[in-house]
Write an enzyme that holds these catalytic residues in place. Sequence first.
Site, PDB file in Angstrom:
ATOM      1  N   HIS A  13       0.677  -1.387  -0.083  1.00 12.05           N
ATOM      2  CA  HIS A  13      -0.127   0.119  -0.409  1.00 12.05           C
ATOM      3  C   HIS A  13       0.659   1.130  -0.393  1.00 12.05           C
ATOM      4  O   HIS A  13       0.330   2.441  -0.290  1.00 12.05           O
ATOM      5  CB  HIS A  13      -0.889   0.059   1.272  1.00 12.05           C
ATOM      6  CG  HIS A  13      -1.739  -1.063   1.412  1.00 12.05           C
ATOM      7  ND1 HIS A  13      -1.024  -2.103   2.320  1.00 12.05           N
ATOM      8  CD2 HIS A  13      -3.174  -1.878   1.086  1.00 12.05           C
ATOM      9  CE1 HIS A  13      -2.343  -3.258   2.059  1.00 12.05           C
ATOM     10  NE2 HIS A  13      -2.836  -2.952   1.567  1.00 12.05           N
ATOM     11  N   GLU A  22      -3.703   3.124   2.162  1.00 10.87           N
ATOM     12  CA  GLU A  22      -2.497   4.124   0.605  1.00 10.87           C
ATOM     13  C   GLU A  22      -3.217   5.377   1.065  1.00 10.87           C
ATOM     14  O   GLU A  22      -1.743   6.603   0.479  1.00 10.87           O
ATOM     15  CB  GLU A  22      -3.262   3.103  -0.660  1.00 10.87           C
ATOM     16  CG  GLU A  22      -3.126   3.787  -1.953  1.00 10.87           C
ATOM     17  CD  GLU A  22      -3.661   3.183  -2.735  1.00 10.87           C
ATOM     18  OE1 GLU A  22      -4.036   1.446  -3.102  1.00 10.87           O
ATOM     19  OE2 GLU A  22      -3.915   3.795  -3.769  1.00 10.87           O
TER      20      GLU A  22
END
Length: 303
Positions: free
Chosen positions: A95, A147
Amino acid sequence: MLCVAEHFAAQRYAAETRGNAMKIIRAEFMGLCFGVRDALTIARETAAPESVSIYGELVHNPTIQGELASRGFRVVGEKHRDSTQLTNRVMVTAHGISQKRLAILSSHASEIIDTTCPLVRRVHEATQTLERENRLVILIGRRNHVEVQGIVEDLSRYIVVESPDEVIDWKEAALGIVSQSTTTPDLAQRCLARILELNSQADVRYIDTICRPTRQRQQALEALCRSVSMVIVVGGKHSNNTRQLAERCSELGCRAVQVESAQDLMEEWFAGLETVGLTAGTSTPDGTIEEVARVVSTFGCIA
Ligand code: SF4
């Protein structure tokens, strides 16, 4: 008393004898994406895993998390990753993280093992480009997702938008729009349309940062929903793209049942069905998908 395996074997025999075993139609694209496969390959090839802290969940899947912990990795939960003492080797997940956080980790760690997906990096680069153009950055995504947190930590001016309902007139001369890599194309388009509608005075630049595997899985799901009335969506409860696959099914008028593994399956879901669709999130291991398919195939369609 039959064990679980014997129970399913008996059911399968009964279903096949009746000639009415469940037919499973698989989505053309499903399961692990290259970004997750590459992260797993790096983790599996990492020597001395007991000296490595994984900074968050390498992928949002409990089976993989368990495998990594059993190999000796120190798996640090996302909510606790900044309050936990890390070992001197740190693995960054697919991520990604911000440059700011990378600098902090690098000042403590002797080695950073970076498994950030290149398509997540592309989102970071796009937002930096938009900020250099003096645009207010609008990121379509989930504000609590790691993320997204990694992307916005490097920005000075940004707004995270989760749905078209959150769009307002920001009274800016220039806007730059991107999406979290796993945002559905449908959601991104609806948000973008609303942004253009309410910010007609602004110069708007949109950079499409939805990753190809997400797009392929969404499109394959849409095709699948045209053939079946129910889809099994296999993936972790915390997996954003798995949840989105299930949501998209419902939007398309198709029933979705989300399971993390075969153990979550309930035979009564399949009553009266002759065919069922199967898809899986980008963090779902092949073995988990195959086990779900195997168990579902033991269910006969109940007329
Ligand atoms: S879902 Fe897309 S961005 Fe995320 S790891 Fe997979 S390929 Fe990369």
